[in-house]
Design an enzyme around this catalytic site. Structure first.
Site, PDB file in Angstrom:
ATOM      1  N   HIS A   1      -1.710   3.604  -5.918  1.00 52.08           N
ATOM      2  CA  HIS A   1      -2.362   2.350  -5.522  1.00 52.08           C
ATOM      3  C   HIS A   1      -2.415   1.366  -6.682  1.00 52.08           C
ATOM      4  CE1 HIS A   1      -5.354  -0.338  -3.693  1.00 52.08           C
ATOM      5  NE2 HIS A   1      -5.098   0.269  -2.552  1.00 52.08           N
TER       6      HIS A   1
ATOM      7  N   HIS B   1      -4.099  -8.632   2.284  1.00 52.31           N
ATOM      8  CA  HIS B   1      -5.547  -8.622   2.433  1.00 52.31           C
ATOM      9  C   HIS B   1      -5.916  -9.508   3.616  1.00 52.31           C
ATOM     10  CE1 HIS B   1      -6.322  -7.370  -2.011  1.00 52.31           C
ATOM     11  NE2 HIS B   1      -6.014  -6.350  -1.232  1.00 52.31           N
TER      12      HIS B   1
ATOM     13  N   ARG C   1      -0.478  -2.064  -7.087  1.00 49.68           N
ATOM     14  CA  ARG C   1      -1.017  -3.302  -6.502  1.00 49.68           C
ATOM     15  C   ARG C   1      -1.869  -4.060  -7.514  1.00 49.68           C
ATOM     16  NH1 ARG C   1      -1.043  -3.786  -1.099  1.00 49.68           N
ATOM     17  NH2 ARG C   1      -3.243  -4.352  -0.803  1.00 49.68           N
TER      18      ARG C   1
ATOM     19  N   ARG D   1       0.836  -1.200   0.000  1.00 53.63           N
ATOM     20  CA  ARG D   1       0.000   0.000   0.000  1.00 53.63           C
ATOM     21  C   ARG D   1       0.879   1.262   0.000  1.00 53.63           C
ATOM     22  NH1 ARG D   1      -2.671  -3.503   3.571  1.00 53.63           N
ATOM     23  NH2 ARG D   1      -4.737  -4.148   2.829  1.00 53.63           N
TER      24      ARG D   1
ATOM     25  N   LYS E   1      -2.946  -1.243   7.636  1.00 50.18           N
ATOM     26  CA  LYS E   1      -4.352  -0.858   7.548  1.00 50.18           C
ATOM     27  C   LYS E   1      -5.235  -1.816   8.324  1.00 50.18           C
ATOM     28  CE  LYS E   1      -8.062  -0.171   4.171  1.00 50.18           C
ATOM     29  NZ  LYS E   1      -8.430  -0.208   2.728  1.00 50.18           N
TER      30      LYS E   1
ATOM     31  N   TYR F   1      -1.636 -19.720  10.122  1.00 55.43           N
ATOM     32  CA  TYR F   1      -0.910 -20.761   9.388  1.00 55.43           C
ATOM     33  C   TYR F   1      -0.219 -20.155   8.172  1.00 55.43           C
ATOM     34  CZ  TYR F   1      -0.132 -24.629   6.152  1.00 55.43           C
ATOM     35  OH  TYR F   1       0.427 -25.502   5.257  1.00 55.43           O
TER      36      TYR F   1
END
Length: 426
Positions: free
Chosen positions: A347, A373, A350, A257, A284, A383
């Site tokens: 942005h 995310h 991404r 980001r 974020k 995990y």
């Protein structure tokens, strides 16, 4: 049905004179004068006098206060006694009724006191610790400017669908995006109130489709390989600040980001492990994130050390090394390179990476993890963070190599300026 008995004694009825002349006893004790039919005048040692009704309910003696004398005279006391007896005969316990009325009055007052503003403040204080500073500022602004002036003093339990709709329509006339975000905030506050028992319904659930369709904003991004190759050519030719140029390369190779990149700190860079470790306080989603660094990114960082190594930030502001690069710096650089906001944004790096990595067949979970995310399943998320780093490292290096291949770099030295190069040509 309970059994009521008002026992009639043989006492003579009181007179106004007897009531008026009743005085405290010299021994200082309380005593009572009976008017018959359970009505008594209680005389306290202080000299204060009050009316009491003695009755039996289901075989148990009860007493009810009817009021002080002389505010309540003898005649009025008898009327109150008769009214009390009438309610008992109708199956109503006046004392319980009065207690229920007091409780209801207290409940109503509590509802009035639990305003939307009060609940919103408690909700904000509970949630703010998990938000970024910018999101905190945005929520505060929406509450202060739009929401609280209209709903703040309303009891949260009494917030109506129409009241919220009227608020949102007024906001929509000015800034449609703010209306959408304000609706989300109101709904979150109401659901917080429901969980605490201060409200019963989230009325924003009734407003689906009530506002104008939201225009979804897409960040401009280049995704076609030929366009990505052209972007790299323009970055290589960028003649602005060398630190800004490095930030552009870094954004393309790491695709994190914009805020996380411009505030990156040297202490977060682990050259030995070739990892960038970002703490949860800077993320974020408030979850710590690890970014594997490809060889090309390590070269970028090493080339940057002579320029910003004495700063806390990898990409310090042009005007002061004590602060991070401005949030508009990369955007302005892209504009100077000929891209409009619809074509490419900070942005957008991404999207560039996500689109091409998916098309190249990389596992979507790896891509999502690399984009930081949020994983809905907390066990699976733990995990993934612990066990999938080798796979992500492989993907990040493959991504960097693919980018270099688009421009035909024969070596990383062609893609990344050397440390000895002058700042003006970085």
């Amino acid at each position: 049905m309970f059994k009521i008995v008002i026992r009639e004694g043989r006492e003579m009825a009181l007179t106004e004179m007897a009531v008026r002349n009743a005085k405290a006893r010299e021994n200082g004790g309380n005593y009572s004068l009976s008017d018959g039919d359970g009505l008594m005048l209680l005389v306290k040692k202080s000299g204060a006098k009050s009316w009491v009704l003695r009755y039996w309910l289901d075989g148990k003696e009860k007493r009810a206060g009817l009021g002080p004398y002389p505010l309540i005279g003898l005649a009025d006391a008898r009327k109150l006694k008769n009214a009390f007896k009438h309610e008992l005969a109708m199956g109503v316990n006046p004392q319980e009724k009065k207690r229920a009325e007091r409780e209801e009055a207290a409940r109503v007052e509590a509802i009035k006191a639990m305003t939307f503003a009060r609940v919103a403040e408690e909700w904000y204080q509970q949630q703010a610790g998990a938000w970024s500073a910018s999101h905190c500022t945005d929520v505060r602004h929406k509450l202060r400017v739009y929401i609280l002036p209209r709903l703040g003093e309303c009891p949260v339990r009494e917030i109506s669908t129409q009241a919220v709709l009227s608020l949102l329509q007024a906001i929509e006339q000015r800034t449609p995006e703010s209306a959408y975000k304000s609706k989300l905030i109101v709904g979150q506050v109401l659901r917080f109130a429901i969980a605490r028992g201060d409200a019963e319904i989230d009325v924003t659930m009734n407003l689906k489709g009530a506002l104008k369709p939201r225009r979804v904003r897409h960040f401009g991004a280049l995704t076609a390989p030929k366009d990505v190759a052209d972007l790299m050519t323009r970055i290589a030719s960028y003649n602005g600040s060398p630190i800004v140029r490095a930030a552009l390369w870094f954004s393309l190779y790491t695709f994190q980001r914009p805020g996380e990149i411009r505030k990156a700190e040297w202490k977060e860079m682990d050259f030995g492990a070739t990892l960038w470790r970002i703490s949860e306080t800077r993320m974020k989603n408030r979850r710590a994130h690890i970014v594997p660094l490809a060889r090309q990114v390590i070269d970028i960082l090493k080339a940057l050390e002579p320029l910003s190594g004495d700063s806390r930030f990898v990409f310090p502001a042009i005007t002061s090394k004590s602060t991070p690069m401005s949030e508009n710096t990369v955007r302005v650089a892209l504009r100077s390179m000929g891209y409009t906001n619809e074509q490419m944004t900070a942005h957008g790096f991404r999207t560039t990476a996500s689109t091409n990595l998916n098309e190249q067949g990389w596992n979507s979970d790896l891509i999502e993890l690399s984009l930081a995310h949020v994983e809905g399943n907390s066990v699976r998320a733990a995990y993934n963070r612990a066990e999938r780093l080798p796979e992500r490292r492989e993907m990040m290096q493959a991504w960097a190599d693919w980018l270099d291949g688009l421009r035909g770099f024969s070596s990383r030295a062609e893609a990344v300026p050397c440390a000895s190069e002058k700042q003006e040509s970085f």
